[in-house]
Write a protein that holds these residues in place. Sequence first.
Motif, PDB file in Angstrom:
ATOM      1  N   GLN A  14       0.817  -1.212   0.000  1.00  0.00           N
ATOM      2  CA  GLN A  14       0.000   0.000   0.000  1.00  0.00           C
ATOM      3  C   GLN A  14       0.852   1.264   0.000  1.00  0.00           C
ATOM      4  O   GLN A  14       0.476   2.265  -0.586  1.00  0.00           O
ATOM      5  CB  GLN A  14      -0.922   0.033   1.216  1.00  0.00           C
ATOM      6  CG  GLN A  14      -2.071  -0.930   1.128  1.00  0.00           C
ATOM      7  CD  GLN A  14      -2.968  -0.825   2.353  1.00  0.00           C
ATOM      8  OE1 GLN A  14      -2.765   0.000   3.237  1.00  0.00           O
ATOM      9  NE2 GLN A  14      -3.966  -1.680   2.394  1.00  0.00           N
ATOM     10  N   ARG A  15       2.000   1.209   0.645  1.00  0.00           N
ATOM     11  CA  ARG A  15       2.813   2.416   0.817  1.00  0.00           C
ATOM     12  C   ARG A  15       4.111   2.384   0.023  1.00  0.00           C
ATOM     13  O   ARG A  15       4.921   3.276   0.146  1.00  0.00           O
ATOM     14  CB  ARG A  15       3.121   2.615   2.295  1.00  0.00           C
ATOM     15  CG  ARG A  15       1.849   2.804   3.080  1.00  0.00           C
ATOM     16  CD  ARG A  15       2.104   3.362   4.428  1.00  0.00           C
ATOM     17  NE  ARG A  15       0.831   3.494   5.116  1.00  0.00           N
ATOM     18  CZ  ARG A  15       0.658   3.274   6.387  1.00  0.00           C
ATOM     19  NH1 ARG A  15       1.677   2.921   7.136  1.00  0.00           N
ATOM     20  NH2 ARG A  15      -0.512   3.418   6.946  1.00  0.00           N
ATOM     21  N   ASP A  16       4.322   1.339  -0.787  1.00  0.00           N
ATOM     22  CA  ASP A  16       5.547   1.203  -1.579  1.00  0.00           C
ATOM     23  C   ASP A  16       6.797   1.407  -0.722  1.00  0.00           C
ATOM     24  O   ASP A  16       7.668   2.209  -1.036  1.00  0.00           O
ATOM     25  CB  ASP A  16       5.542   2.176  -2.762  1.00  0.00           C
ATOM     26  CG  ASP A  16       4.513   1.798  -3.800  1.00  0.00           C
ATOM     27  OD1 ASP A  16       4.297   0.588  -4.009  1.00  0.00           O
ATOM     28  OD2 ASP A  16       3.905   2.704  -4.394  1.00  0.00           O
ATOM     29  N   LEU A  17       6.874   0.660   0.377  1.00  0.00           N
ATOM     30  CA  LEU A  17       8.004   0.765   1.293  1.00  0.00           C
ATOM     31  C   LEU A  17       9.160  -0.112   0.825  1.00  0.00           C
ATOM     32  O   LEU A  17       8.948  -1.198   0.300  1.00  0.00           O
ATOM     33  CB  LEU A  17       7.581   0.334   2.701  1.00  0.00           C
ATOM     34  CG  LEU A  17       6.469   1.165   3.333  1.00  0.00           C
ATOM     35  CD1 LEU A  17       6.027   0.535   4.649  1.00  0.00           C
ATOM     36  CD2 LEU A  17       6.919   2.596   3.551  1.00  0.00           C
ATOM     37  N   HIS A  18      10.370   0.356   1.039  1.00  0.00           N
ATOM     38  CA  HIS A  18      11.569  -0.414   0.686  1.00  0.00           C
ATOM     39  C   HIS A  18      11.742  -1.560   1.668  1.00  0.00           C
ATOM     40  O   HIS A  18      11.592  -1.382   2.870  1.00  0.00           O
ATOM     41  CB  HIS A  18      12.824   0.450   0.762  1.00  0.00           C
ATOM     42  CG  HIS A  18      12.819   1.605  -0.160  1.00  0.00           C
ATOM     43  ND1 HIS A  18      13.764   2.574  -0.100  1.00  0.00           N
ATOM     44  CD2 HIS A  18      12.000   1.953  -1.173  1.00  0.00           C
ATOM     45  CE1 HIS A  18      13.535   3.475  -1.024  1.00  0.00           C
ATOM     46  NE2 HIS A  18      12.463   3.120  -1.674  1.00  0.00           N
ATOM     47  N   ALA A  19      12.112  -2.721   1.141  1.00  0.00           N
ATOM     48  CA  ALA A  19      12.449  -3.839   2.002  1.00  0.00           C
ATOM     49  C   ALA A  19      13.858  -3.649   2.546  1.00  0.00           C
ATOM     50  O   ALA A  19      14.159  -4.038   3.665  1.00  0.00           O
ATOM     51  CB  ALA A  19      12.351  -5.158   1.239  1.00  0.00           C
ATOM     52  N   THR A  20      14.722  -3.024   1.744  1.00  0.00           N
ATOM     53  CA  THR A  20      16.096  -2.772   2.185  1.00  0.00           C
ATOM     54  C   THR A  20      16.717  -1.669   1.334  1.00  0.00           C
ATOM     55  O   THR A  20      16.261  -1.392   0.232  1.00  0.00           O
ATOM     56  CB  THR A  20      16.951  -4.062   2.112  1.00  0.00           C
ATOM     57  OG1 THR A  20      18.186  -3.841   2.777  1.00  0.00           O
ATOM     58  CG2 THR A  20      17.205  -4.484   0.687  1.00  0.00           C
ATOM     59  N   ASP A  21      17.741  -1.058   1.874  1.00  0.00           N
ATOM     60  CA  ASP A  21      18.537  -0.054   1.161  1.00  0.00           C
ATOM     61  C   ASP A  21      19.980  -0.548   1.169  1.00  0.00           C
ATOM     62  O   ASP A  21      20.510  -0.883   2.223  1.00  0.00           O
ATOM     63  CB  ASP A  21      18.465   1.306   1.854  1.00  0.00           C
ATOM     64  CG  ASP A  21      17.071   1.894   1.800  1.00  0.00           C
ATOM     65  OD1 ASP A  21      16.274   1.539   2.676  1.00  0.00           O
ATOM     66  OD2 ASP A  21      16.791   2.685   0.897  1.00  0.00           O
ATOM     67  N   ILE A  22      20.596  -0.573  -0.012  1.00  0.00           N
ATOM     68  CA  ILE A  22      21.958  -1.083  -0.131  1.00  0.00           C
ATOM     69  C   ILE A  22      22.871   0.022  -0.636  1.00  0.00           C
ATOM     70  O   ILE A  22      22.614   0.624  -1.688  1.00  0.00           O
ATOM     71  CB  ILE A  22      21.992  -2.297  -1.089  1.00  0.00           C
ATOM     72  CG1 ILE A  22      21.089  -3.407  -0.536  1.00  0.00           C
ATOM     73  CG2 ILE A  22      23.424  -2.785  -1.286  1.00  0.00           C
ATOM     74  CD1 ILE A  22      20.867  -4.553  -1.478  1.00  0.00           C
ATOM     75  N   GLU A  23      23.928   0.295   0.119  1.00  0.00           N
ATOM     76  CA  GLU A  23      24.921   1.309  -0.249  1.00  0.00           C
ATOM     77  C   GLU A  23      25.892   0.703  -1.261  1.00  0.00           C
ATOM     78  O   GLU A  23      26.413  -0.390  -1.055  1.00  0.00           O
ATOM     79  CB  GLU A  23      25.691   1.755   1.000  1.00  0.00           C
ATOM     80  CG  GLU A  23      26.797   2.743   0.743  1.00  0.00           C
ATOM     81  CD  GLU A  23      26.327   4.174   0.492  1.00  0.00           C
ATOM     82  OE1 GLU A  23      27.123   4.948  -0.050  1.00  0.00           O
ATOM     83  OE2 GLU A  23      25.177   4.499   0.830  1.00  0.00           O
ATOM     84  N   VAL A  24      26.103   1.413  -2.372  1.00  0.00           N
ATOM     85  CA  VAL A  24      27.048   0.970  -3.397  1.00  0.00           C
ATOM     86  C   VAL A  24      27.975   2.134  -3.751  1.00  0.00           C
ATOM     87  O   VAL A  24      27.597   3.295  -3.645  1.00  0.00           O
ATOM     88  CB  VAL A  24      26.338   0.440  -4.665  1.00  0.00           C
ATOM     89  CG1 VAL A  24      25.527  -0.805  -4.344  1.00  0.00           C
ATOM     90  CG2 VAL A  24      25.444   1.494  -5.281  1.00  0.00           C
ATOM     91  N   ALA A  25      29.188   1.811  -4.180  1.00  0.00           N
ATOM     92  CA  ALA A  25      30.165   2.846  -4.518  1.00  0.00           C
ATOM     93  C   ALA A  25      29.873   3.491  -5.869  1.00  0.00           C
ATOM     94  O   ALA A  25      30.035   4.690  -6.044  1.00  0.00           O
ATOM     95  CB  ALA A  25      31.574   2.252  -4.520  1.00  0.00           C
ATOM     96  N   ASP A  26      29.423   2.692  -6.850  1.00  0.00           N
ATOM     97  CA  ASP A  26      29.186   3.189  -8.209  1.00  0.00           C
ATOM     98  C   ASP A  26      27.717   3.023  -8.576  1.00  0.00           C
ATOM     99  O   ASP A  26      27.338   2.130  -9.327  1.00  0.00           O
ATOM    100  CB  ASP A  26      30.077   2.431  -9.210  1.00  0.00           C
ATOM    101  CG  ASP A  26      29.915   2.918 -10.640  1.00  0.00           C
ATOM    102  OD1 ASP A  26      29.284   3.978 -10.856  1.00  0.00           O
ATOM    103  OD2 ASP A  26      30.400   2.234 -11.548  1.00  0.00           O
ATOM    104  N   VAL A  27      26.869   3.896  -8.023  1.00  0.00           N
ATOM    105  CA  VAL A  27      25.430   3.770  -8.240  1.00  0.00           C
ATOM    106  C   VAL A  27      25.059   4.005  -9.710  1.00  0.00           C
ATOM    107  O   VAL A  27      24.162   3.345 -10.239  1.00  0.00           O
ATOM    108  CB  VAL A  27      24.635   4.686  -7.281  1.00  0.00           C
ATOM    109  CG1 VAL A  27      24.800   6.149  -7.622  1.00  0.00           C
ATOM    110  CG2 VAL A  27      23.175   4.297  -7.248  1.00  0.00           C
TER     111      VAL A  27
END
Length: 75
Positions: A14-27
């Motif tokens: 319903q709220r389009d929530l992220h399951a996880t956020d992943i930090e990357v060096a070269d987005v």
Amino acid sequence: GTELPVFVGDTREQRDLHATDIEVADVEGLYAEIQARGAPVFQALCLHPWGVRDFVVRAPDGNLIAFGHNPSPPG
């Protein structure tokens, strides 16, 4: 141990929530690769006012996964 759900019911959908956020060096490079492979992009690569550059994909199981880079993380 007891397992507790991260989201209750259909709150995530319903709220389009992220399951996880992943930090990357070269987005930018990862975004180009994701597009080339035809993965479903939910949110295009963007720069947020707080300095994070990220994009979001929808995984086959429906989870939203954000990949991003913060050039100056707190701390």
